[in-house]
Design a protein around this motif. Structure first.
Motif, PDB file in Angstrom:
ATOM      1  N   ILE A 162       0.866  -1.180   0.000  1.00  0.00           N
ATOM      2  CA  ILE A 162       0.000   0.000   0.000  1.00  0.00           C
ATOM      3  C   ILE A 162       0.903   1.230   0.000  1.00  0.00           C
ATOM      4  CG2 ILE A 162      -1.881   1.208   1.165  1.00  0.00           C
ATOM      5  CD1 ILE A 162      -2.540  -1.662   0.254  1.00  0.00           C
ATOM      6  N   LYS A 163       0.760   2.067  -0.983  1.00  0.00           N
ATOM      7  CA  LYS A 163       1.594   3.266  -1.098  1.00  0.00           C
ATOM      8  C   LYS A 163       1.050   4.380  -0.198  1.00  0.00           C
ATOM      9  CE  LYS A 163       4.339   1.705  -4.362  1.00  0.00           C
ATOM     10  NZ  LYS A 163       5.797   1.486  -4.109  1.00  0.00           N
ATOM     11  N   HIS A 164       1.964   5.166   0.349  1.00  0.00           N
ATOM     12  CA  HIS A 164       1.522   6.282   1.176  1.00  0.00           C
ATOM     13  C   HIS A 164       0.946   7.391   0.299  1.00  0.00           C
ATOM     14  CE1 HIS A 164       5.664   7.673   0.176  1.00  0.00           C
ATOM     15  NE2 HIS A 164       5.084   8.869   0.178  1.00  0.00           N
ATOM     16  N   VAL A 165       0.110   8.239   0.924  1.00  0.00           N
ATOM     17  CA  VAL A 165      -0.506   9.340   0.179  1.00  0.00           C
ATOM     18  C   VAL A 165       0.204  10.661   0.452  1.00  0.00           C
ATOM     19  CG1 VAL A 165      -2.765   8.259   0.021  1.00  0.00           C
ATOM     20  CG2 VAL A 165      -2.241   9.684   1.996  1.00  0.00           C
ATOM     21  N   ARG A 166       0.895  10.770   1.593  1.00  0.00           N
ATOM     22  CA  ARG A 166       1.663  11.984   1.864  1.00  0.00           C
ATOM     23  C   ARG A 166       2.531  11.755   3.096  1.00  0.00           C
ATOM     24  NH1 ARG A 166      -3.251  13.208   4.427  1.00  0.00           N
ATOM     25  NH2 ARG A 166      -3.020  14.201   6.491  1.00  0.00           N
ATOM     26  N   ILE A 167       3.505  12.634   3.265  1.00  0.00           N
ATOM     27  CA  ILE A 167       4.347  12.638   4.460  1.00  0.00           C
ATOM     28  C   ILE A 167       4.321  14.037   5.047  1.00  0.00           C
ATOM     29  CG2 ILE A 167       6.664  12.295   5.408  1.00  0.00           C
ATOM     30  CD1 ILE A 167       7.257  10.369   3.167  1.00  0.00           C
TER      31      ILE A 167
END
Length: 646
Positions: free
Chosen positions: A240-245
């Motif tokens: 699952i890829k992150h959407v923001r940091i």
């Protein structure tokens, strides 16, 4: 630094010897609470033959305590350690005494067994800091158990024990489990302190239970930038890829990197997200529920077809009884928590709630009418307002808890059928409660504001005035008693504090008198201490309870019940407080708390009275949903009340 056997070092007063840690208190605590009191000594270890363990306790330069458990294979042969072959006792002092003792000298322990990111947030039951925290810094904890003294019944949560992940040892090989114990000022400070650990992965979310069609959303926080960049999250073997940091760096919070993730909640059931950064591993456990309307429909139709006893001439004819999913059979016993009344009144109430939404369901209407006849025949005297404990108008135990539940059933019938007989019955029931000494009792589920509003709307001014006076006398008694709670069926528990706050908030709604709101705020702080925010839908904003599986379940098993449906009493209070004050933070807490019990309701309409959460209880396998549908429908009642799916 090696720890002395007894003494004051840094901020801590410590009693420690070859048996383990037997006393730990903060040096400035006037109560000198022992945070590690239990039947077993803190740090006692059980290991299989051939595995040796050495425990050391040290004080770090910053005053924190560090414990290290070194396991060594001394057998001369490879050792394969099964998951529960070895365990370490960590008996946080979580038990219930009368309030004047417990609020100062007992804690609520919130455990998160998160592999490399395991922690415990212990909070003094009265809320006064300092509190105690534990954070794992080396190794992995993969489960926990409790050992209960059954003679203590519902009063003692038992001794906790951790199951470390050890695996295979070659001859002479050593492995370590290491953690820190530290003092903290409360929930926010505790979580900030976790982020002081350079490689700790802290999972945070606003909700751990979502309704189908929503999105799960969570962040993984760490102060280590490199670890944030290396995060790898997997669900069902797919990344699952992150959407923001986000980078947080202000004067109010620990500098940290928050890596955010989203995933659609599509299929009902549990969603486990495994989280890695390098060799560090933890997880987040979410739940996807059908809408409350679907749950209510399934459950009501199940009641009509499977959970109602039908035998003309029997005292139980028309009753909604316990349903055993293993035996596919109804169950009744005159034993209090298995009988034909009491908590099981929730089934009639949710049926009325369902029919208010779906009046076209003739089969369910027929079922409700049969249940209504049963209640009025066996459990209630319409002439006197007396509520009975079981069939045949049995009142061997004249239990005050039963009165508000019958009144709630009558209110639900009034809302459905529009016959003022039911409204006047609800009034009569609650006046019967107060005639029986109710103003000194902490009953669950009193809907005073609703009853008064309905009486006013229907033009029953005299009844409204009489009930208001009786209820405000009750609220005055709660104000005067304040946090010096009397003992009840359990000496001290979440479902003593929650009804008190609920009544005080309703007294404020009815009277507008500020004294009730001020007292409600005071006691609300104690109620919140029962709830944690662990990244597991069983635990997240679900109040600590640890005896209900014994009293209401088929297997009669003591042990943490996460969730237990009465946790929703806290959600009900949070929602009321948010509605009265406009405080949005309590609206979010209410939503999480009320949704946290929806996993007790299954796709086929079956339900469970308790989820016994620990991996083991007194050495026996646990972590199961009890096969009895008994009394859990109160969770659905509160979900409908606050329109959770809207």
């Amino acid at each position: 630094m090696n720890m002395p056997t007894v003494g004051c070092v840094g901020e801590s007063i410590i009693g420690n010897d070859e048996r383990g840690l037997w006393f730990l208190s903060h040096k400035d605590d006037p109560s000198q609470m022992n945070w590690v009191e239990g039947e077993k000594c803190w740090g006692s270890v059980k290991v299989p033959m051939g595995l040796n363990v050495t425990r050391t306790l040290s004080v770090l330069e910053n005053g924190e305590l560090e414990e290290c458990y070194t396991f060594e294979n001394v057998s001369g042969e490879p050792l394969f350690i099964k998951e529960k072959d070895a365990y370490i006792y960590v008996p946080f002092n979580d038990s219930y005494e009368k309030a004047e003792v417990g609020l100062e000298k007992r804690c609520n322990a919130h455990l998160f067994i998160g592999e490399n990111a395991t922690y415990v947030m212990a909070l003094r039951q009265g809320g006064r800091a300092p509190h105690l925290g534990l954070v794992l810094t080396k190794g992995s904890i993969i489960g926990y158990g409790v050992e209960r003294d059954f003679s203590a019944r519902s009063e003692d949560r038992g001794d906790f024990l951790f199951y470390p992940k050890l695996g295979v040892f070659e001859p002479g090989e050593k492995k370590e489990i290491r953690w820190k114990l530290f003092w903290h000022q409360g929930k926010d400070d505790f979580y900030n302190r976790l982020l002081n650990e350079d490689e700790f992965l802290l999972v945070k979310a606003e909700q751990m239970t979502c309704i189908q069609g929503e999105n799960f959303e969570f962040c993984v926080q760490t102060k280590n930038k490199e670890m944030a960049q290396k995060l790898f999250v997997k669900f069902n073997e797919k990344e699952i890829k992150h959407v923001r940091i986000d980078e947080t760096n202000d004067k109010y919070s620990q500098p940290a990197y928050s890596v955010w993730y989203q995933y659609p909640a599509e299929k009902e059931g549990e969603y486990r997200f495994d989280i890695w950064s390098g060799e560090k591993h933890t997880h987040a456990l979410f739940y996807c529920s059908a809408s409350v309307d679907i749950l209510l429909t399934r459950r009501s139709q199940f009641l009509a077809t499977k959970q109602q006893y039908k035998k003309e001439g029997s005292a139980l004819d028309g009753a909604y009884l316990i349903y055993d999913s293993e035996e596919d059979a109804l169950y009744y016993s005159h034993k209090a928590d298995h009988n034909g009344g009491r908590e099981r009144l929730a089934m009639g109430i949710i049926m009325a709630q369902y029919l208010k939404r779906h009046p076209e369901d003739a089969k369910c209407m027929e079922s409700l009418n049969a249940y209504e006849r049963y209640v009025y025949r066996e459990l209630y005297d319409e002439n006197t307002g007396v509520v009975y404990n079981d069939i045949n108008r049995n009142n061997d135990w004249h239990r005050l808890y039963n009165y508000p539940w019958v009144a709630n059933f009558q209110i639900a019938l009034y809302r459905l059928k529009k016959d003022v007989r039911y409204l006047l019955n609800a009034y009569k029931t609650m006046m019967g409660y107060y005639r029986s000494g109710g103003e000194h009792f902490y009953a669950i589920g009193i809907e005073a504001y609703e009853l008064k509003t309905l009486l006013d709307e229907a033009g029953f001014e005299a009844q409204s005035e009489a009930f208001t006076q009786a209820f405000l006398n009750h609220a005055d008694q709660l104000t005067q008693t304040s946090v010096n709670y009397p003992t009840s069926e359990v000496k001290y528990e979440q479902s003593i504090v929650a009804p008190a706050v609920s009544c005080l908030l309703q007294a404020y709604q009815i009277s507008g008198e500020q004294k009730y709101l001020e007292e409600a705020r005071k006691q609300l702080k104690l109620l919140e201490l029962f709830n944690g925010k662990q990244a597991d839908y069983h635990l997240f904003e679900n109040a600590i309870r640890h005896w209900d599986g014994y009293w209401f379940g088929k297997y009669e098993c003591y042990g943490d019940t996460f969730p237990h449906y009465w946790s929703t009493l806290s959600g009900d209070v949070f929602a009321s407080y948010a509605q009265i004050t406009g405080d949005k933070s309590y609206e979010h807490k209410a939503k999480a708390s009320l949704r946290g019990c929806l996993n007790l309701f299954f796709i086929d309409g079956m339900a469970s009275c308790a989820m016994v959460y620990p991996d083991t209880v007194n050495g026996k396998k646990a972590h199961y949903y009890d096969p009895w549908a008994n009394d859990q429908d109160w969770a659905l009642y509160y979900a409908v009340k606050w329109a959770l799916d809207l």
